[in-house]
Design a protein around this motif. Structure first.
Motif, short mmCIF file in Angstrom:
data_model
loop_
_atom_site.label_atom_id
_atom_site.label_comp_id
_atom_site.label_asym_id
_atom_site.label_seq_id
_atom_site.Cartn_x
_atom_site.Cartn_y
_atom_site.Cartn_z
N GLU A 5 -6.34 36.56 4.09
CA GLU A 5 -7.66 37.15 4.12
C GLU A 5 -8.72 36.05 4.14
O GLU A 5 -8.47 34.92 3.75
CB GLU A 5 -7.85 38.04 2.90
N HIS A 6 -9.91 36.41 4.57
CA HIS A 6 -10.99 35.45 4.66
C HIS A 6 -11.90 35.44 3.44
O HIS A 6 -12.68 34.52 3.28
CB HIS A 6 -11.86 35.75 5.89
N THR A 7 -11.86 36.48 2.59
CA THR A 7 -12.81 36.57 1.50
C THR A 7 -12.56 35.48 0.48
O THR A 7 -11.42 35.05 0.26
CB THR A 7 -12.71 37.94 0.79
N PRO A 8 -13.63 34.99 -0.18
CA PRO A 8 -13.45 33.96 -1.20
C PRO A 8 -12.45 34.36 -2.29
O PRO A 8 -11.64 33.55 -2.73
CB PRO A 8 -14.87 33.78 -1.77
N CYS A 11 -8.87 34.26 -0.83
CA CYS A 11 -8.45 32.89 -0.52
C CYS A 11 -8.16 32.10 -1.80
O CYS A 11 -7.15 31.41 -1.89
CB CYS A 11 -9.51 32.18 0.32
N HIS A 84 -17.40 38.35 -3.88
CA HIS A 84 -17.69 36.97 -3.50
C HIS A 84 -17.86 36.10 -4.75
O HIS A 84 -17.29 35.00 -4.85
CB HIS A 84 -18.97 36.93 -2.66
N ALA A 302 -16.14 29.51 4.87
CA ALA A 302 -15.48 30.08 6.05
C ALA A 302 -15.97 29.46 7.36
O ALA A 302 -15.88 30.08 8.41
CB ALA A 302 -15.63 31.60 6.10
N ASN A 305 -12.15 28.85 10.36
CA ASN A 305 -11.43 30.10 10.16
C ASN A 305 -10.43 30.31 11.28
O ASN A 305 -10.26 29.45 12.15
CB ASN A 305 -12.42 31.26 10.06
N LEU A 323 -15.07 26.57 -0.37
CA LEU A 323 -14.21 27.37 0.50
C LEU A 323 -14.66 27.36 1.97
O LEU A 323 -14.76 28.41 2.60
CB LEU A 323 -14.14 28.82 -0.01
N THR A 326 -10.90 28.77 5.42
CA THR A 326 -10.23 29.98 4.93
C THR A 326 -8.75 29.70 4.71
O THR A 326 -8.20 28.75 5.24
CB THR A 326 -10.41 31.14 5.91
N CYS A 327 -8.12 30.58 3.94
CA CYS A 327 -6.73 30.32 3.56
C CYS A 327 -5.78 30.33 4.75
O CYS A 327 -4.82 29.54 4.79
CB CYS A 327 -6.27 31.29 2.48
N ASP A 328 -6.01 31.19 5.73
CA ASP A 328 -5.14 31.17 6.90
C ASP A 328 -5.39 29.94 7.76
O ASP A 328 -4.47 29.34 8.30
CB ASP A 328 -5.29 32.46 7.73
#
Length: 419
Positions: A5-8, A11, A84, A302, A305, A323, A326-328
């Motif tokens: 996911e992209h949200t803080p 992630c 957030h 982000a 991303n 951040l 992003t995690c991905d």
């Protein structure tokens, strides 16, 4: 997770879960580490200068105070919400633990666009917010600081409001003006830390500073000071950008000229049209795709991303913003061998000097900048060595979260879990 996911919040949770899995932490304790201690949302009615009534919402998320009082910034941004703020509050817990600062993690702010408000409106809104969270902040409970779109000015307003309610307490906030008990070196601290860690990471990657080509997205307080310190160390800052545009020069930009331009523009942004002779105009996405040794995203989260990660051509990414990867996208960069220096290490200089400001306030002292910077450097060096000792595969994010989580777990265990 099958899909990142992209949200803080998601992630930060992903990064923490990876570390907790390596540490072999049981599920109940993992849940305790992931969830916030308290989330507060307050309604903030504001009578505008033109007589209209506007209603904003303020947030304060207190994530963990096992190692000391909650600590974290306040940001003013129209897209800020509780989710957030929870992700960013968690980030602060791991940042303070990694840096050896005896504090916990918190975050918050107001969902407003400060550019649309007058100074008088901002002061009334800030003091309204401070009034409504006054019961949960304090020098030994929760110490706010500046973050995105806030500064020493807003901290001074909160300090004033809190003092009216509780007496003289300069240690209720950090990042204050020097005249109100702020610390020498606080404004430059985050950028200084970014530069120090970037130089250490370059050495680990066998990149010499004299030949390092660096691009910086975001030329605000953090990005501009990082650029200045890195240029002083001999690096070539080949590109910078902010909301006013961007510049690229393969031979290196004159950072002093750019800093003067920002100062002449009331400290707000670059006016690219007025300094075209310094380099070629580029936009933010073009900057991110440059073939450089080091890319420093120092704007908002982000920035890198799943949509643009394949365009990243840097050998190393240093997270000066919170951040910004992003995690991905982080997983994709690691698969390609790109070294990512995580935010909880790279931009932690600010929270270290915030802690030092709090200590000075508590002791009624004011230290010279040299003393502040020496102490900051010791914290940065200790955190860097702890991470280097933890990883042999250059997965610095996993190592950083592992070190931080282990320290929080140790404190929680020593304090016990029963009331």
């Amino acid at each position: 997770m099958s899909q990142f996911e992209h949200t803080p919040r998601e992630c930060t949770k992903t990064f923490l879960e990876n570390a907790l899995e390596v540490l072999g932490v049981e599920s109940e304790l993992a849940y305790l580490l992931e969830t916030p201690h308290r989330t507060v949302e307050v309604e903030l009615p504001l009578r505008r200068d033109n007589g209209d009534l506007a209603v904003y919402h303020g947030f304060r998320v207190q994530h963990d105070d096992s190692r000391g009082p909650f600590k974290g910034g306040l940001r003013y941004h129209p897209h800020l919400n509780a989710d957030h703020a929870q992700g960013l509050a968690s980030l602060m817990t791991w940042k303070t633990a990694l840096m050896g600062v005896p504090m916990g993690g918190a975050k918050g702010g107001i969902n407003c666009d400060p550019n649309e408000l007058s100074i008088g409106e901002l002061e009334r809104l800030t003091k309204q917010f401070a009034t409504r969270i006054a019961a949960i902040i304090g020098p030994a409970q929760d110490i706010p600081a500046p973050d995105v779109a806030t500064s020493g000015r807003e901290m001074a307003w909160i300090y004033d409001l809190y003092t009216q309610l509780n007496g003289h307490h300069p240690d209720v906030v950090t990042g204050k003006p020097l005249e109100l008990g702020g610390s020498e070196g606080r404004v430059e601290a985050t950028g200084y830390g970014v530069a120090w860690i970037t130089e250490a990471a370059c050495k680990a990657r066998d990149i010499t500073m004299d030949s390092a080509r660096i691009a910086i997205q975001g030329f605000g307080n953090v990005g501009s000071h990082a650029a200045r310190y890195l240029a002083e160390r001999g690096a070539r800052i080949v590109a910078v950008s902010d909301v006013g545009g961007g510049l690229y020069n393969s031979q290196g930009l004159d950072i002093d000229v750019l800093l003067d331009e920002v100062e002449n523009n009331d400290g707000k942004s670059l006016s690219v049209s007025e300094i075209q002779g310094s380099g070629d105009a580029i936009d933010n996405q073009e900057l991110l795709s440059l073939d450089v040794d080091v890319l420093i995203p120092a704007a908002l989260g982000a920035a890198i991303n799943r949509d643009n990660v394949d365009n990243i051509n840097a050998d190393m990414v240093v997270e000066a913003a919170n951040l910004p990867v992003t995690c991905d996208a982080d997983a994709s960069l690691r698969e390609r061998g790109v070294m990512v220096i995580p935010d909880i290490l790279a931009n932690a200089g600010g929270v270290v000097v915030s802690y030092l400001e709090w200590v000075q306030n508590r002791q009624g002292q004011h230290w010279p900048e040299d003393s502040v910077n020496q102490t900051l450097t010791r914290h940065l060096d200790a955190a860097w060595r702890a991470i280097r000792q933890r990883t042999s595969e250059e997965d610095f994010r996993l190592a950083a979260y592992s070190v931080a989580a282990e320290r929080v777990i140790q404190t929680k265990t020593l304090r016990g879990f029963l009331l």
